[in-house]
Design an enzyme around this catalytic site. Structure first.
Site, PDB file in Angstrom:
ATOM      1  N   GLY A   5       0.800  -1.218   0.000  1.00 59.89           N
ATOM      2  CA  GLY A   5       0.000   0.000   0.000  1.00 59.89           C
ATOM      3  C   GLY A   5       0.836   1.274   0.000  1.00 59.89           C
ATOM      4  O   GLY A   5       0.434   2.288  -0.560  1.00 59.89           O
ATOM      5  N   ASN A   6       2.042   1.198   0.601  1.00 59.11           N
ATOM      6  CA  ASN A   6       2.878   2.402   0.697  1.00 59.11           C
ATOM      7  C   ASN A   6       3.481   2.819  -0.642  1.00 59.11           C
ATOM      8  O   ASN A   6       4.050   3.898  -0.750  1.00 59.11           O
ATOM      9  CB  ASN A   6       3.984   2.211   1.736  1.00 59.11           C
ATOM     10  CG  ASN A   6       4.975   1.154   1.304  1.00 59.11           C
ATOM     11  OD1 ASN A   6       4.598   0.035   0.979  1.00 59.11           O
ATOM     12  ND2 ASN A   6       6.229   1.512   1.274  1.00 59.11           N
ATOM     13  N   LYS A 123     -11.010  -9.877   8.510  1.00 60.54           N
ATOM     14  CA  LYS A 123     -10.246  -8.785   7.892  1.00 60.54           C
ATOM     15  C   LYS A 123     -10.993  -7.459   8.029  1.00 60.54           C
ATOM     16  O   LYS A 123     -12.043  -7.254   7.412  1.00 60.54           O
ATOM     17  CB  LYS A 123     -10.023  -9.124   6.413  1.00 60.54           C
ATOM     18  CG  LYS A 123      -9.364  -8.033   5.607  1.00 60.54           C
ATOM     19  CD  LYS A 123      -7.902  -7.873   5.928  1.00 60.54           C
ATOM     20  CE  LYS A 123      -7.301  -6.723   5.114  1.00 60.54           C
ATOM     21  NZ  LYS A 123      -5.954  -6.363   5.582  1.00 60.54           N
ATOM     22  N   LYS A 202      -3.388  -9.833  -0.719  1.00 61.31           N
ATOM     23  CA  LYS A 202      -2.686  -9.659  -1.998  1.00 61.31           C
ATOM     24  C   LYS A 202      -1.362 -10.423  -2.046  1.00 61.31           C
ATOM     25  O   LYS A 202      -0.925 -10.836  -3.130  1.00 61.31           O
ATOM     26  CB  LYS A 202      -2.476  -8.177  -2.331  1.00 61.31           C
ATOM     27  CG  LYS A 202      -1.460  -7.453  -1.472  1.00 61.31           C
ATOM     28  CD  LYS A 202      -0.253  -7.036  -2.240  1.00 61.31           C
ATOM     29  CE  LYS A 202       0.760  -6.238  -1.423  1.00 61.31           C
ATOM     30  NZ  LYS A 202       0.885  -6.398  -0.007  1.00 61.31           N
ATOM     31  N   LYS A 264       3.017 -12.105   4.387  1.00 61.60           N
ATOM     32  CA  LYS A 264       4.170 -11.960   3.470  1.00 61.60           C
ATOM     33  C   LYS A 264       5.119 -13.148   3.633  1.00 61.60           C
ATOM     34  O   LYS A 264       5.542 -13.753   2.642  1.00 61.60           O
ATOM     35  CB  LYS A 264       4.927 -10.652   3.749  1.00 61.60           C
ATOM     36  CG  LYS A 264       4.071  -9.431   3.477  1.00 61.60           C
ATOM     37  CD  LYS A 264       4.858  -8.154   3.617  1.00 61.60           C
ATOM     38  CE  LYS A 264       3.932  -6.973   3.779  1.00 61.60           C
ATOM     39  NZ  LYS A 264       2.900  -6.859   2.729  1.00 61.60           N
TER      40      LYS A 264
HETATM   41  P1  ADP Z   1       1.732  -3.741   2.808  1.00 73.75           P
HETATM   42  O1  ADP Z   1       0.847  -2.603   2.499  1.00 73.75           O
HETATM   43  O2  ADP Z   1       3.056  -3.656   2.104  1.00 73.75           O
HETATM   44  O3  ADP Z   1       1.085  -5.089   2.652  1.00 73.75           O
HETATM   45  P2  ADP Z   1       1.593  -4.112   5.705  1.00 73.75           P
HETATM   46  O4  ADP Z   1       1.332  -2.941   6.577  1.00 73.75           O
HETATM   47  O5  ADP Z   1       0.503  -5.090   5.479  1.00 73.75           O
HETATM   48  O6  ADP Z   1       2.166  -3.533   4.336  1.00 73.75           O
HETATM   49  O7  ADP Z   1       2.853  -4.917   6.272  1.00 73.75           O
HETATM   50  C1  ADP Z   1       4.100  -4.268   6.514  1.00 73.75           C
HETATM   51  C2  ADP Z   1       4.197  -3.889   7.980  1.00 73.75           C
HETATM   52  O8  ADP Z   1       4.406  -5.045   8.794  1.00 73.75           O
HETATM   53  C3  ADP Z   1       5.377  -3.014   8.355  1.00 73.75           C
HETATM   54  O9  ADP Z   1       5.093  -1.654   8.133  1.00 73.75           O
HETATM   55  C4  ADP Z   1       5.575  -3.305   9.837  1.00 73.75           C
HETATM   56  O10 ADP Z   1       5.006  -2.282  10.617  1.00 73.75           O
HETATM   57  C5  ADP Z   1       4.788  -4.576  10.083  1.00 73.75           C
HETATM   58  N1  ADP Z   1       5.487  -5.658  10.762  1.00 73.75           N
HETATM   59  C6  ADP Z   1       4.919  -6.438  11.720  1.00 73.75           C
HETATM   60  N2  ADP Z   1       5.763  -7.381  12.149  1.00 73.75           N
HETATM   61  C7  ADP Z   1       6.909  -7.215  11.463  1.00 73.75           C
HETATM   62  C8  ADP Z   1       8.146  -7.912  11.459  1.00 73.75           C
HETATM   63  N3  ADP Z   1       8.375  -8.979  12.247  1.00 73.75           N
HETATM   64  N4  ADP Z   1       9.124  -7.477  10.634  1.00 73.75           N
HETATM   65  C9  ADP Z   1       8.905  -6.410   9.829  1.00 73.75           C
HETATM   66  N5  ADP Z   1       7.742  -5.713   9.782  1.00 73.75           N
HETATM   67  C10 ADP Z   1       6.746  -6.108  10.587  1.00 73.75           C
HETATM   68 MG    MG Z   2      -0.601  -5.900   3.806  1.00 70.41          MG
END
Ligand code: ADP
Ligand code: MG
Length: 302
Positions: A5-6, A123, A202, A264
Site C-alpha cells: 500500500g505504501n 479482515k 494480496k 508476506k
Molecule cells: P503492505 O501494504 O506492504 O502489505 P503491511 O502494513 O501489510 O504492508 O505490512 C508491513 C508492515 O508489517 C510493516 O510496516 C511493519 O510495521 C509490520 N510488521 C509487523 N511485524 C513485522 C516484522 N516482524 N518485521 C517487519 N515488519 C513487521
Molecule cells: Mg498488507
C-alpha cells in the site's frame, strides 16, 4: 512483484492523487530499469483505495451502494491506470518505451465457498466508526485499536482465473499489472464464476500467481527493509535469510502478525515450498538491490 500500500500512500499522508503519483515513481523507476533484463508482473494492494470508495458510498444516498467485489474491480482499474501511466513515463525517460508493451488486467481469483474464513470474518476494511454508528451498519463490524471497522472474510486464494492469459502476455514480452487488491474473489458455480463479498490477501494471491506462472523471483515490496525478529522493540533484528522452518517457528512465537508481516512470510514460504527459486521481502526503495541479492529477507526452502 507485489507492491504494498505504501507504493501509493505513505503513513501520515492524506492520499491525494499528486502524492500517489509521486510515491509510485519510487518503485516504478526501478521496475522500468529492471524490465531491461527481466519480464515483470506487477501485483498491488488496494486497502486505502477501497476504504475510500466505501466511505464515499456511505456518504451518498443518491446512487445504490455497490458490493465489495465491484469496488475491488474499480480499484484494479484505478491503480492499474496509475501504475501503467507512471511506468510509461519512466520507460520513455529511459528511451525504452517503444520496445515495451504494458497491460493492466482485471483479475478474478477463485476461492472455496466452504473456506472456514466465511464462518469467521477476520479482515477489517474501510473507515473507522464509533460504537454507536457501528451498531447501525448493515454488516458485521469488529473492534480495532482505532475504533470499529467493517469486517469481511479473507478466504485462501486457490487459482488465478486469468493465469493462462497472463503467461501468454509475459511470453510476448508484456509487462503485466494484475491481481490488484488480491483479485476479485469469485466462487465457481458450474461453468460460471460468481463474485463474493470478501477480500483476498494480496501477498497470498501473488504467491499463487507466481507459482502458476512459474516466475524465477517472487518479490514482495513493502515499507520496511524485510522481516524482523522483535519488530519495533529494542532487540529488533532484520533477517537477511529466513528458512521455511525458522519462519514457522518464529511465526508461532508471534514475530509475524496476521494482517501485516504474517501473510508476506507465509506467501514467500508457500512459493519456495512449491518449487519456486527465489522469494524475497524488501522495501519499496530497495527493489533493485533485493533482485541483486543485496537487500531484503530471502526465504529459503530447507
Ligand atoms: P503492505 O501494504 O506492504 O502489505 P503491511 O502494513 O501489510 O504492508 O505490512 C508491513 C508492515 O508489517 C510493516 O510496516 C511493519 O510495521 C509490520 N510488521 C509487523 N511485524 C513485522 C516484522 N516482524 N518485521 C517487519 N515488519 C513487521
Ligand atoms: Mg498488507
Amino acid at each position: 512483484m507485489a507492491l504494498g500500500g505504501n507504493a501509493l500512500i505513505r503513513k501520515g499522508e492524506a492520499g491525494t492523487i499528486e502524492e500517489q503519483f509521486r510515491n509510485l515513481k519510487v518503485p516504478v523507476k526501478q521496475i522500468a530499469r529492471l524490465s531491461d533484463e527481466y519480464r515483470v508482473i506487477i501485483t498491488h494492494g488496494n486497502g486505502p483505495q477501497v476504504g475510500n470508495l466505501l466511505l464515499q458510498q456511505e456518504n451518498c444516498s443518491l446512487v445504490p451502494p455497490l458490493p465489495l467485489e465491484i469496488l475491488v474491480a474499480q480499484t484494479q482499474g484505478e491503480i492499474g491506470y496509475m501504475v501503467e501511466s507512471t511506468l510509461d513515463s519512466e520507460l520513455m525517460l529511459l528511451g525504452t518505451d517503444t520496445q515495451k508493451h504494458l497491460v493492466s488486467l482485471i483479475s478474478y481469483v477463485v476461492v472455496n465457498e466452504n473456506d472456514p474464513a466465511f464462518q469467521n470474518p477476520s479482515k477489517p476494511i474501510g473507515p473507522v466508526y464509533t460504537a454507536e454508528r457501528a451498531a447501525t451498519l448493515p454488516y458485521p463490524t469488529v473492534r480495532t485499536p482505532k475504533g470499529y471497522r467493517r469486517v469481511v472474510a479473507s478466504p485462501q486464494p486457490i487459482t488465478i482465473v486469468e493465469k493462462r492469459e497472463i503467461k501468454r502476455l509475459i511470453d510476448m514480452d508484456f509487462i503485466v499489472v494484475c491481481c490488484g487488491g488480491g483479485g476479485i474473489p469469485v466462487i465457481r458455480e458450474g461453468r460460471t464464476f460468481c463474485g463474493v463479498d470478501a477480500v483476498i490477501d494480496k501477498d497470498l494471491a501473488s504467491a499463487v500467481l507466481a507459482r502458476e506462472v512459474g516466475v524465477d523471483i517472487f518479490l514482495i515490496a513493502t515499507d520496511v527493509e524485510g522481516a524482523a525478529l522483535y519488530y519495533g522493540g529494542p532487540e529488533e533484528r532484520f533477517l537477511r535469510k529466513l528458512t521455511v522452518h525458522e519462519a514457522a517457528e518464529y511465526e508461532k512465537e508471534g514475530h509475524f502478525p496476521a494482517g501485516s508481516m504474517g501473510p508476506k512470510v507465509e506467501a514467500a514460504a508457500r512459493f519456495v515450498k512449491a518449487g519456486g527459486k527465489r522469494a524475497v521481502i524488501t522495501s519499496i526503495e530497495t527493489i533493485e538491490a533485493a533482485v541483486a541479492g543485496k537487500a531484503g529477507t530471502e526465504i529459503i526452502f530447507d
